[in-house]
Write a protein that holds these residues in place. Structure first.
Motif, PDB file in Angstrom:
ATOM      1  N   ARG A  11       0.826  -1.211   0.000  1.00 49.92           N
ATOM      2  CA  ARG A  11       0.000   0.000   0.000  1.00 49.92           C
ATOM      3  C   ARG A  11       0.860   1.261   0.000  1.00 49.92           C
ATOM      4  O   ARG A  11       1.920   1.302   0.621  1.00 49.92           O
ATOM      5  N   ARG A  12       0.375   2.286  -0.646  1.00 56.67           N
ATOM      6  CA  ARG A  12       1.098   3.557  -0.716  1.00 56.67           C
ATOM      7  C   ARG A  12       1.102   4.259   0.639  1.00 56.67           C
ATOM      8  O   ARG A  12       2.061   4.961   0.983  1.00 56.67           O
ATOM      9  N   ASP A  13       0.017   4.117   1.384  1.00 55.88           N
ATOM     10  CA  ASP A  13      -0.079   4.717   2.710  1.00 55.88           C
ATOM     11  C   ASP A  13      -0.972   3.840   3.572  1.00 55.88           C
ATOM     12  O   ASP A  13      -1.416   2.769   3.132  1.00 55.88           O
ATOM     13  N   CYS A  14      -1.228   4.271   4.790  1.00 54.78           N
ATOM     14  CA  CYS A  14      -2.037   3.471   5.717  1.00 54.78           C
ATOM     15  C   CYS A  14      -3.460   4.001   5.841  1.00 54.78           C
ATOM     16  O   CYS A  14      -4.091   3.880   6.890  1.00 54.78           O
ATOM     17  N   ALA A  67       3.432   4.603   4.969  1.00 53.42           N
ATOM     18  CA  ALA A  67       3.240   3.154   4.886  1.00 53.42           C
ATOM     19  C   ALA A  67       3.904   2.396   6.021  1.00 53.42           C
ATOM     20  O   ALA A  67       3.420   1.338   6.435  1.00 53.42           O
ATOM     21  N   ARG A 103       2.697  -1.345   7.474  1.00 55.63           N
ATOM     22  CA  ARG A 103       3.168  -2.478   6.659  1.00 55.63           C
ATOM     23  C   ARG A 103       4.680  -2.430   6.528  1.00 55.63           C
ATOM     24  O   ARG A 103       5.349  -1.481   6.909  1.00 55.63           O
ATOM     25  N   ALA A 108       2.976  10.765   4.116  1.00 51.98           N
ATOM     26  CA  ALA A 108       2.874   9.491   3.397  1.00 51.98           C
ATOM     27  C   ALA A 108       3.584   9.558   2.055  1.00 51.98           C
ATOM     28  O   ALA A 108       4.301   8.630   1.667  1.00 51.98           O
ATOM     29  N   TYR A 115       6.714   7.452   0.467  1.00 48.62           N
ATOM     30  CA  TYR A 115       6.472   6.781  -0.811  1.00 48.62           C
ATOM     31  C   TYR A 115       7.551   7.154  -1.827  1.00 48.62           C
ATOM     32  O   TYR A 115       8.011   6.303  -2.606  1.00 48.62           O
TER      33      TYR A 115
END
Length: 316
Positions: free
Chosen positions: A73-76, A83, A87, A221, A225
């Motif tokens: 995922r790019r962010d949460c 991220a 993760r 985020a 990324y």
């Protein structure tokens, strides 16, 4: 007497009826699944078996690490939630010693205010740890940390080793070999992976740090990324220092029960060090057992890391 005899007869008949019902239920139930013997658990393939709670926890940890590794995922869930909060695997390599506990910040970290970690995930692979080290510990991501443990803030990130030992505190500041272009990325106008790589292309020491502190808010985020993107676009994978480096805020000495440690880990050749740390943690936390997980790092860009729990590795 007749009433008593009648009552006893009713009890006997009722008991027979219950026994018959239970027997019928047993006949309708499927045969129990035979458990495999306690031993190896490789989360990537889902092989798991154990009867002890400690081993069950180790199996669960290996599975969770694998799941987070595979999560890209790019962010949460929000632009303000990088991220690494949910993760990937945040790990710190250490050297086992009787002179200190591995989870205590080093003298350098106590002075600088920052502790170096590596970040491993399916979209941020690497083949080896700093200085060829073979063991260490893993932190839970913030959004999964157990209740009662500290939230350790991630301060900045580098697409590869940031040469942070000589940098201005806390490890996110300028490097003496490039005092201008190695500062905080946002300060020098670097906000994308492409800009980061272009900045470094003019001088190998132009390693600016992406700011990922909580104070970045909705820019946080994307900042992390871009770290991952630069790691990928720069083809940082198989070099001696090709791992994403995170700088976490330094925590106090001798607080193992307050730290969000998820496991001790080792690579090939590092089991003895991980076992030392597991025993040390057990002794200094009043008997808490922290699992040892073997990590097999990817050897090619197309292979993935593996996280393996084995009962034979544990000393507790």
């Amino acid at each position: 007497m007749k009433k008593i005899t009648a009552l006893m007869l009713m009890v006997v008949l009722a008991g027979c009826q219950v026994r018959d019902q239970q027997q019928g239920q047993k006949e309708q139930q499927p045969a129990p699944v035979e458990q495999a013997p306690m031993g190896l658990m490789q989360a990537e393939t889902g092989i798991a078996s154990t009867t002890s709670s400690a081993a069950q926890n180790g199996v669960s940890v290996a599975a969770n690490l694998t799941s987070r590794y595979n999560d890209v995922r790019r962010d949460c869930g929000k632009p303000s939630m990088p991220a690494f909060l949910c993760r990937g695997v945040m790990l710190r390599s250490t050297i086992a010693s009787t002179a200190y506990s591995s989870w205590n910040p080093s003298p350098h970290s106590q002075k600088s205010g920052g502790v170096s970690f590596s970040y491993l995930s399916k979209d941020a692979k690497f083949t080896g740890l700093v200085f060829g080290q073979k063991n260490g510990f893993i932190f839970y991501p913030v959004l999964a940390k157990p209740a009662g443990t500290r939230q350790i803030e991630v301060l900045c990130s580098y697409p590869l080793d940031g040469a942070t030992q000589l940098r201005l505190a806390p490890g996110c500041g300028a490097h003496p070999y490039s005092t201008d272009r190695s500062r905080r990325c946002q300060t020098i106008g670097v906000t994308t992976a492409e800009q980061w790589l272009a900045n470094r292309s003019t001088n190998a020491w132009n390693l600016c740090s992406f700011d990922v502190r909580d104070s970045m808010n909705n820019l946080g985020a994307d900042s992390f990324y871009q770290t991952i993107r630069a790691h990928q676009l720069g083809n940082f994978f198989a070099g001696a220092h090709d791992y994403i480096e995170l700088i976490l805020a330094t925590w106090p000495q001798n607080i193992p029960n307050e730290l969000p440690i998820e496991a001790f880990f080792y690579l090939d050749g590092g089991l003895a060090g991980a076992q030392h740390d597991q025993q040390d943690f057990y002794n200094k936390t009043g008997g808490r057992v922290m699992p040892i997980i073997k990590i097999i790092l990817p050897t090619t860009a197309s292979t993935n890391a593996q996280f393996i729990y084995s009962a034979a590795d544990q000393v507790k």
